[in-house]
Scaffold this motif. Structure first.
Motif, PDB file in Angstrom:
ATOM      1  N   LEU A  98     -23.058 -39.136  -5.851  1.00  0.00           N
ATOM      2  CA  LEU A  98     -23.051 -37.902  -6.065  1.00  0.00           C
ATOM      3  C   LEU A  98     -24.764 -37.359  -6.050  1.00  0.00           C
ATOM      4  O   LEU A  98     -24.787 -36.399  -5.769  1.00  0.00           O
ATOM      5  CB  LEU A  98     -22.079 -37.226  -7.111  1.00  0.00           C
ATOM      6  CG  LEU A  98     -21.978 -35.666  -7.294  1.00  0.00           C
ATOM      7  CD1 LEU A  98     -21.667 -35.080  -6.106  1.00  0.00           C
ATOM      8  CD2 LEU A  98     -21.215 -35.322  -8.595  1.00  0.00           C
ATOM      9  N   GLU A  99     -25.134 -38.081  -7.101  1.00  0.00           N
ATOM     10  CA  GLU A  99     -26.702 -37.701  -7.442  1.00  0.00           C
ATOM     11  C   GLU A  99     -27.447 -37.645  -5.919  1.00  0.00           C
ATOM     12  O   GLU A  99     -28.237 -36.719  -5.777  1.00  0.00           O
ATOM     13  CB  GLU A  99     -27.198 -38.627  -8.347  1.00  0.00           C
ATOM     14  CG  GLU A  99     -26.863 -38.321  -9.573  1.00  0.00           C
ATOM     15  CD  GLU A  99     -27.390 -39.285 -10.617  1.00  0.00           C
ATOM     16  OE1 GLU A  99     -28.144 -39.900 -10.436  1.00  0.00           O
ATOM     17  OE2 GLU A  99     -26.754 -39.432 -11.933  1.00  0.00           O
ATOM     18  N   ILE A 100     -27.286 -38.841  -5.222  1.00  0.00           N
ATOM     19  CA  ILE A 100     -28.018 -38.794  -4.058  1.00  0.00           C
ATOM     20  C   ILE A 100     -27.563 -37.697  -3.085  1.00  0.00           C
ATOM     21  O   ILE A 100     -28.267 -37.280  -2.354  1.00  0.00           O
ATOM     22  CB  ILE A 100     -27.724 -40.609  -3.213  1.00  0.00           C
ATOM     23  CG1 ILE A 100     -28.240 -41.563  -4.128  1.00  0.00           C
ATOM     24  CG2 ILE A 100     -27.909 -40.485  -1.902  1.00  0.00           C
ATOM     25  CD1 ILE A 100     -27.830 -42.841  -3.834  1.00  0.00           C
ATOM     26  N   ALA A 101     -26.143 -37.589  -2.914  1.00  0.00           N
ATOM     27  CA  ALA A 101     -25.547 -36.594  -1.975  1.00  0.00           C
ATOM     28  C   ALA A 101     -26.025 -34.952  -2.215  1.00  0.00           C
ATOM     29  O   ALA A 101     -26.831 -34.349  -1.565  1.00  0.00           O
ATOM     30  CB  ALA A 101     -24.187 -36.418  -1.943  1.00  0.00           C
ATOM     31  N   GLU A 102     -26.365 -34.989  -3.718  1.00  0.00           N
ATOM     32  CA  GLU A 102     -26.919 -33.616  -4.190  1.00  0.00           C
ATOM     33  C   GLU A 102     -28.388 -33.459  -3.708  1.00  0.00           C
ATOM     34  O   GLU A 102     -28.861 -32.304  -3.282  1.00  0.00           O
ATOM     35  CB  GLU A 102     -26.634 -33.237  -5.625  1.00  0.00           C
ATOM     36  CG  GLU A 102     -25.271 -33.219  -5.991  1.00  0.00           C
ATOM     37  CD  GLU A 102     -24.929 -33.158  -7.603  1.00  0.00           C
ATOM     38  OE1 GLU A 102     -25.810 -33.394  -8.284  1.00  0.00           O
ATOM     39  OE2 GLU A 102     -23.818 -32.484  -8.018  1.00  0.00           O
ATOM     40  N   GLY A 103     -29.054 -34.651  -4.001  1.00  0.00           N
ATOM     41  CA  GLY A 103     -30.334 -34.434  -3.580  1.00  0.00           C
ATOM     42  C   GLY A 103     -30.908 -34.578  -2.110  1.00  0.00           C
ATOM     43  O   GLY A 103     -31.576 -33.706  -1.709  1.00  0.00           O
ATOM     44  N   ARG A 104     -29.978 -35.134  -1.473  1.00  0.00           N
ATOM     45  CA  ARG A 104     -30.102 -34.884   0.106  1.00  0.00           C
ATOM     46  C   ARG A 104     -29.562 -33.642   0.659  1.00  0.00           C
ATOM     47  O   ARG A 104     -30.360 -33.019   1.315  1.00  0.00           O
ATOM     48  CB  ARG A 104     -29.158 -35.846   0.699  1.00  0.00           C
ATOM     49  CG  ARG A 104     -29.546 -37.515   0.730  1.00  0.00           C
ATOM     50  CD  ARG A 104     -28.631 -38.275   1.222  1.00  0.00           C
ATOM     51  NE  ARG A 104     -28.201 -38.043   2.760  1.00  0.00           N
ATOM     52  CZ  ARG A 104     -28.928 -38.435   3.850  1.00  0.00           C
ATOM     53  NH1 ARG A 104     -30.001 -39.046   3.490  1.00  0.00           N
ATOM     54  NH2 ARG A 104     -28.232 -38.172   4.832  1.00  0.00           N
TER      55      ARG A 104
END
Length: 137
Positions: A98-104
């Motif tokens: 989720l953190e990666i998806a939010e950052g992307r």
């Protein structure tokens, strides 16, 4: 039906001086010895031995059942601990995704579908993870 019985009767007189013969009390002994009791005593002994063997067998069965219950409880505990580890690991991975998806998504590289999938994965992982002290969704 009456069974034959042997009943010995005897008179015992102890006379040390010949003068005391008239004064010596006579002792009578009556012994009741049943010669034939239909094997009752043997049967009672056999029954007592059988009861003892039965109790010993029941004790062994109880011991084995307790051992089995303890082993099963130990295995269940190990399985539960492993399930908690797996669920916790899945929850950690879902948070990282989720953190990666939010950052992307913030940088414009990812799209809303990727972000919603990551959020849904985190929700599912949180549903599967047990609630323990310090573990939060």
């Amino acid at each position: 039906m009456s069974l034959p019985r042997l009943v010995p009767l005897g008179v015992l007189a102890l006379v040390i001086p010949p003068v005391a013969l008239a004064e010596a009390p006579a002792k009578k002994t009556l012994a009741d010895l049943s010669v034939f009791n239909g094997g009752l005593t043997t049967a009672q002994v056999g029954e007592a031995k059988a009861n003892l063997e039965n109790l010993q067998a029941n004790e062994e069965i109880t011991r084995q059942n307790i051992t089995l219950d303890v082993r099963q409880a130990t295995l269940n505990l190990r399985q539960a601990v492993e399930s908690i580890r797996v669920a916790d690991k899945g929850l950690q991975q879902a948070r990282e995704n989720l953190e990666i998806a939010e950052g992307r998504y913030r940088t414009g590289v990812g799209n809303i579908i990727e972000l919603t999938d990551a959020q849904r994965s985190l929700t599912r992982a949180g549903d599967r993870a047990p609630v323990l002290g310090g573990v939060s969704r």
